[in-house]
Scaffold this active site. Structure first.
Site, PDB file in Angstrom:
ATOM      1  N   ASP A  28       0.697  -1.193  -0.126  1.00 23.49           N
ATOM      2  CA  ASP A  28      -0.014   0.222   0.015  1.00 23.49           C
ATOM      3  C   ASP A  28       0.928   1.078   0.050  1.00 23.49           C
ATOM      4  O   ASP A  28       2.000   1.275   0.663  1.00 23.49           O
ATOM      5  CB  ASP A  28      -0.892   0.033   1.113  1.00 23.49           C
ATOM      6  CG  ASP A  28      -2.091   1.078   1.209  1.00 23.49           C
ATOM      7  OD1 ASP A  28      -2.456   1.387  -0.218  1.00 23.49           O
ATOM      8  OD2 ASP A  28      -2.514   1.487   2.142  1.00 23.49           O
ATOM      9  N   GLY A  29       0.164   2.333  -0.497  1.00 24.17           N
ATOM     10  CA  GLY A  29       0.932   3.552  -0.556  1.00 24.17           C
ATOM     11  C   GLY A  29       1.372   4.075  -1.723  1.00 24.17           C
ATOM     12  O   GLY A  29       2.222   4.989  -1.778  1.00 24.17           O
ATOM     13  N   ARG A  32       0.202   7.680  -2.799  1.00 19.66           N
ATOM     14  CA  ARG A  32       0.746   8.659  -1.604  1.00 19.66           C
ATOM     15  C   ARG A  32       2.053   9.109  -2.347  1.00 19.66           C
ATOM     16  O   ARG A  32       2.409  10.056  -2.099  1.00 19.66           O
ATOM     17  CB  ARG A  32       0.550   8.220  -0.258  1.00 19.66           C
ATOM     18  CG  ARG A  32      -0.821   8.756   0.352  1.00 19.66           C
ATOM     19  CD  ARG A  32      -1.070   7.904   1.707  1.00 19.66           C
ATOM     20  NE  ARG A  32      -1.177   6.539   1.377  1.00 19.66           N
ATOM     21  CZ  ARG A  32      -0.912   5.529   2.198  1.00 19.66           C
ATOM     22  NH1 ARG A  32      -0.490   5.848   3.483  1.00 19.66           N
ATOM     23  NH2 ARG A  32      -1.476   4.379   2.019  1.00 19.66           N
ATOM     24  N   TRP A  33       2.783   8.001  -2.640  1.00 18.97           N
ATOM     25  CA  TRP A  33       4.189   8.212  -2.990  1.00 18.97           C
ATOM     26  C   TRP A  33       4.098   9.150  -4.085  1.00 18.97           C
ATOM     27  O   TRP A  33       5.033   9.912  -4.243  1.00 18.97           O
ATOM     28  CB  TRP A  33       4.694   6.566  -3.341  1.00 18.97           C
ATOM     29  CG  TRP A  33       6.315   6.845  -3.931  1.00 18.97           C
ATOM     30  CD1 TRP A  33       7.325   6.496  -2.810  1.00 18.97           C
ATOM     31  CD2 TRP A  33       6.846   7.009  -5.215  1.00 18.97           C
ATOM     32  NE1 TRP A  33       8.516   6.678  -3.639  1.00 18.97           N
ATOM     33  CE2 TRP A  33       8.155   6.819  -4.847  1.00 18.97           C
ATOM     34  CE3 TRP A  33       6.105   6.911  -6.032  1.00 18.97           C
ATOM     35  CZ2 TRP A  33       9.102   6.622  -5.948  1.00 18.97           C
ATOM     36  CZ3 TRP A  33       7.008   7.134  -7.245  1.00 18.97           C
ATOM     37  CH2 TRP A  33       8.395   7.048  -7.170  1.00 18.97           C
ATOM     38  N   HIS A  45       2.200   3.186  -8.923  1.00 13.70           N
ATOM     39  CA  HIS A  45       2.011   1.899  -9.324  1.00 13.70           C
ATOM     40  C   HIS A  45       3.074   1.263 -10.257  1.00 13.70           C
ATOM     41  O   HIS A  45       3.711   0.281 -10.100  1.00 13.70           O
ATOM     42  CB  HIS A  45       0.492   1.730 -10.209  1.00 13.70           C
ATOM     43  CG  HIS A  45      -0.713   2.244  -9.149  1.00 13.70           C
ATOM     44  ND1 HIS A  45      -0.722   1.562  -7.919  1.00 13.70           N
ATOM     45  CD2 HIS A  45      -1.569   2.827  -9.494  1.00 13.70           C
ATOM     46  CE1 HIS A  45      -1.910   2.084  -7.478  1.00 13.70           C
ATOM     47  NE2 HIS A  45      -2.476   3.016  -8.575  1.00 13.70           N
ATOM     48  N   SER A  73      -7.723  -5.517  -5.074  1.00 13.70           N
ATOM     49  CA  SER A  73      -8.667  -6.098  -4.311  1.00 13.70           C
ATOM     50  C   SER A  73     -10.100  -6.095  -4.773  1.00 13.70           C
ATOM     51  O   SER A  73     -10.003  -5.360  -5.923  1.00 13.70           O
ATOM     52  CB  SER A  73      -8.990  -5.382  -2.774  1.00 13.70           C
ATOM     53  OG  SER A  73      -9.567  -4.110  -2.944  1.00 13.70           O
ATOM     54  N   ARG A  79     -12.131   2.352  -7.893  1.00 15.00           N
ATOM     55  CA  ARG A  79     -11.181   3.330  -8.405  1.00 15.00           C
ATOM     56  C   ARG A  79     -11.687   3.755  -9.808  1.00 15.00           C
ATOM     57  O   ARG A  79     -12.456   3.035 -10.393  1.00 15.00           O
ATOM     58  CB  ARG A  79      -9.768   2.864  -8.290  1.00 15.00           C
ATOM     59  CG  ARG A  79      -9.421   2.742  -6.916  1.00 15.00           C
ATOM     60  CD  ARG A  79      -7.850   2.251  -6.466  1.00 15.00           C
ATOM     61  NE  ARG A  79      -7.623   2.092  -5.292  1.00 15.00           N
ATOM     62  CZ  ARG A  79      -6.669   1.980  -4.800  1.00 15.00           C
ATOM     63  NH1 ARG A  79      -5.509   2.322  -5.703  1.00 15.00           N
ATOM     64  NH2 ARG A  79      -6.366   1.723  -3.346  1.00 15.00           N
ATOM     65  N   LEU A 139      10.565 -20.515  -4.822  1.00 16.98           N
ATOM     66  CA  LEU A 139       9.554 -19.851  -4.263  1.00 16.98           C
ATOM     67  C   LEU A 139       8.227 -19.854  -4.996  1.00 16.98           C
ATOM     68  O   LEU A 139       7.903 -19.806  -6.112  1.00 16.98           O
ATOM     69  CB  LEU A 139       9.915 -18.411  -4.447  1.00 16.98           C
ATOM     70  CG  LEU A 139       8.914 -17.183  -3.982  1.00 16.98           C
ATOM     71  CD1 LEU A 139       8.736 -17.230  -2.504  1.00 16.98           C
ATOM     72  CD2 LEU A 139       9.204 -15.627  -4.208  1.00 16.98           C
ATOM     73  N   ARG A 202      -4.799  -1.483   8.748  1.00 12.72           N
ATOM     74  CA  ARG A 202      -5.869  -2.449   8.665  1.00 12.72           C
ATOM     75  C   ARG A 202      -5.559  -3.522   7.714  1.00 12.72           C
ATOM     76  O   ARG A 202      -4.824  -3.413   7.013  1.00 12.72           O
ATOM     77  CB  ARG A 202      -7.233  -1.494   8.365  1.00 12.72           C
ATOM     78  CG  ARG A 202      -6.855  -0.670   6.799  1.00 12.72           C
ATOM     79  CD  ARG A 202      -8.045   0.001   6.575  1.00 12.72           C
ATOM     80  NE  ARG A 202      -7.582   0.900   5.571  1.00 12.72           N
ATOM     81  CZ  ARG A 202      -7.604   2.075   5.854  1.00 12.72           C
ATOM     82  NH1 ARG A 202      -8.026   2.935   6.784  1.00 12.72           N
ATOM     83  NH2 ARG A 202      -7.396   3.169   4.807  1.00 12.72           N
TER      84      ARG A 202
HETATM   85  C1  IPE Z   1      -5.209  -2.684  -0.123  1.00  7.08           C
HETATM   86  O1  IPE Z   1      -5.106  -1.211  -0.326  1.00  7.08           O
HETATM   87  C2  IPE Z   1      -5.292  -3.451  -1.375  1.00  7.08           C
HETATM   88  C3  IPE Z   1      -4.169  -3.840  -1.933  1.00  7.08           C
HETATM   89  C4  IPE Z   1      -2.984  -3.358  -1.685  1.00  7.08           C
HETATM   90  C5  IPE Z   1      -4.112  -4.210  -3.308  1.00  7.08           C
HETATM   91  P1  IPE Z   1      -6.258  -0.255  -0.337  1.00  7.08           P
HETATM   92  O2  IPE Z   1      -5.569   0.949  -0.579  1.00  7.08           O
HETATM   93  O3  IPE Z   1      -7.224  -0.498  -1.390  1.00  7.08           O
HETATM   94  O4  IPE Z   1      -6.939  -0.350   0.965  1.00  7.08           O
HETATM   95  P2  IPE Z   1      -7.711   0.906   1.872  1.00  7.08           P
HETATM   96  O5  IPE Z   1      -8.911   1.313   0.747  1.00  7.08           O
HETATM   97  O6  IPE Z   1      -6.818   1.891   2.221  1.00  7.08           O
HETATM   98  O7  IPE Z   1      -8.543  -0.072   3.051  1.00  7.08           O
HETATM   99  C1  IPE Z   2      -1.647   0.195  -3.314  1.00  9.30           C
HETATM  100  O1  IPE Z   2      -1.470   1.418  -3.385  1.00  9.30           O
HETATM  101  C2  IPE Z   2      -1.929  -0.334  -4.757  1.00  9.30           C
HETATM  102  C3  IPE Z   2      -3.219  -0.876  -4.926  1.00  9.30           C
HETATM  103  C4  IPE Z   2      -4.108  -0.797  -4.066  1.00  9.30           C
HETATM  104  C5  IPE Z   2      -3.188  -1.455  -6.131  1.00  9.30           C
HETATM  105  P1  IPE Z   2      -2.610   2.715  -3.285  1.00  9.30           P
HETATM  106  O2  IPE Z   2      -3.035   2.852  -4.729  1.00  9.30           O
HETATM  107  O3  IPE Z   2      -3.979   2.228  -2.380  1.00  9.30           O
HETATM  108  O4  IPE Z   2      -1.992   3.933  -2.749  1.00  9.30           O
HETATM  109  P2  IPE Z   2      -2.485   4.943  -1.593  1.00  9.30           P
HETATM  110  O5  IPE Z   2      -2.722   4.043  -0.433  1.00  9.30           O
HETATM  111  O6  IPE Z   2      -3.589   5.569  -2.202  1.00  9.30           O
HETATM  112  O7  IPE Z   2      -1.406   5.851  -1.306  1.00  9.30           O
HETATM  113 MG    MG Z   3      -4.121   2.511  -0.414  1.00  7.37          MG
END
Ligand code: IPE
Ligand code: IPE
Ligand code: MG
Length: 255
Positions: A28-29, A32-33, A45, A73, A79, A139, A202
């Protein structure tokens, strides 16, 4: 930090903790990155794939048997269509590009989640790579794509209900063991540790059933910046935990 010098290949010497079977990562992130850099979300991504390639290499070298990465997910369909299409294209491109690398490193690709709802070009490459790597002995890389823990449980309930309806099973025969074999994640051991990057603590509908006793490690690092050093930090955290599975801690001097 207690870990180890870099070796000639400029990577850290670190072996998989004893009895460690399965590492799962909520990557995740990315958004934001990119935002922090003033770039559009999809850049995150894009760089996330680079971090993933490094992660797979590190886990493979450390001898970790299973690695699950949460790539998309069942809720990520919320999105924008542009973001979804970038993520799908990146998955397709990564699988095509790293085909050789997976095979060279004896990595077996597996999928957790529903491929049927994906665009056929993405579905086909996942199916092709699963087939092409099925005999690899290293792996096992499980990509959780279009995966949701709630949906996985519902699917298992449906299978079980049909069996009962047909008279192939009795309600009294439902227990944790007989139920869990209908979960698609029962093909893998439960995750020993789940790493979530991006400072969010979470589970976001990941591995709901099999995470019952997983250690959870939340890293403040955003996924594109998550490197081998951070992975080792997480594994060191794991080695310091005491997994009790509900039992009381052993008293000193007792067996
Ligand atoms: C969880 O991240 C799903 C993946 C990393 C694929 P999200 O960014 O979708 O989760 P929420 O919405 O912050 O809970
Ligand atoms: C996780 O990063 C990647 C996927 C859910 C596919 P996010 O796209 O959720 O990044 P943030 O949480 O918005 O920073
Ligand atoms: Mg996220």
């Amino acid at each position: 930090m207690s870990f180890q010098k870099k070796n000639k290949k400029n990577s850290y010497e670190f072996n998989c903790p004893k009895d460690f079977q399965h590492l799962a990562v909520i990557m995740d992130g990315n958004g934001r990155w990119a935002k922090n850099k003033g770039w559009p979300r999809y850049f995150g991504h894009f760089r996330g794939v680079k971090a993933l390639r490094q992660m797979v290499k590190s886990c493979s070298r450390m001898g970790i048997p299973y690695l699950t990465v949460f790539a998309f997910s069942t809720e990520n369909w919320k999105r924008s269509s542009i973001e979804i299409s970038v993520i799908m294209k990146l998955m397709r491109r990564a699988l095509t590009r790293y085909k050789e690398e997976l095979n060279r490193n004896q990595i077996r690709l597996r999928v957790l989640g529903n491929l049927e709802e994906l665009n056929s070009s993405v579905r086909d490459i996942f199916n092709e790579m699963m087939e092409q790597t099925k005999n690899n002995q290293g792996l096992q890389l499980i990509v959780a794509v279009n995966y949701g823990g709630k949906r996985e449980i519902i699917e298992a309930v449906k299978i079980l209900s049909k069996k009962i309806e047909k008279g192939d099973m009795k309600i009294e025969d439902i227990n944790e063991g007989s139920f869990s074999q209908y979960l698609s994640s029962s093909a893998f051991p439960p995750p020993d540790m789940i790493i979530r990057t991006g400072a969010v603590s979470r589970i976001s509908n990941f591995y709901l059933w099999s995470a019952a006793y997983s250690e959870i490690y939340v890293s403040p690092v955003l996924w594109p910046d998550f490197n081998e050093e951070e992975l080792i930090r997480a594994l060191e955290f794991y080695t310091g935990t005491h997994r009790r599975f509900g039992a009381a801690p052993e008293e000193e001097g007792s067996k």
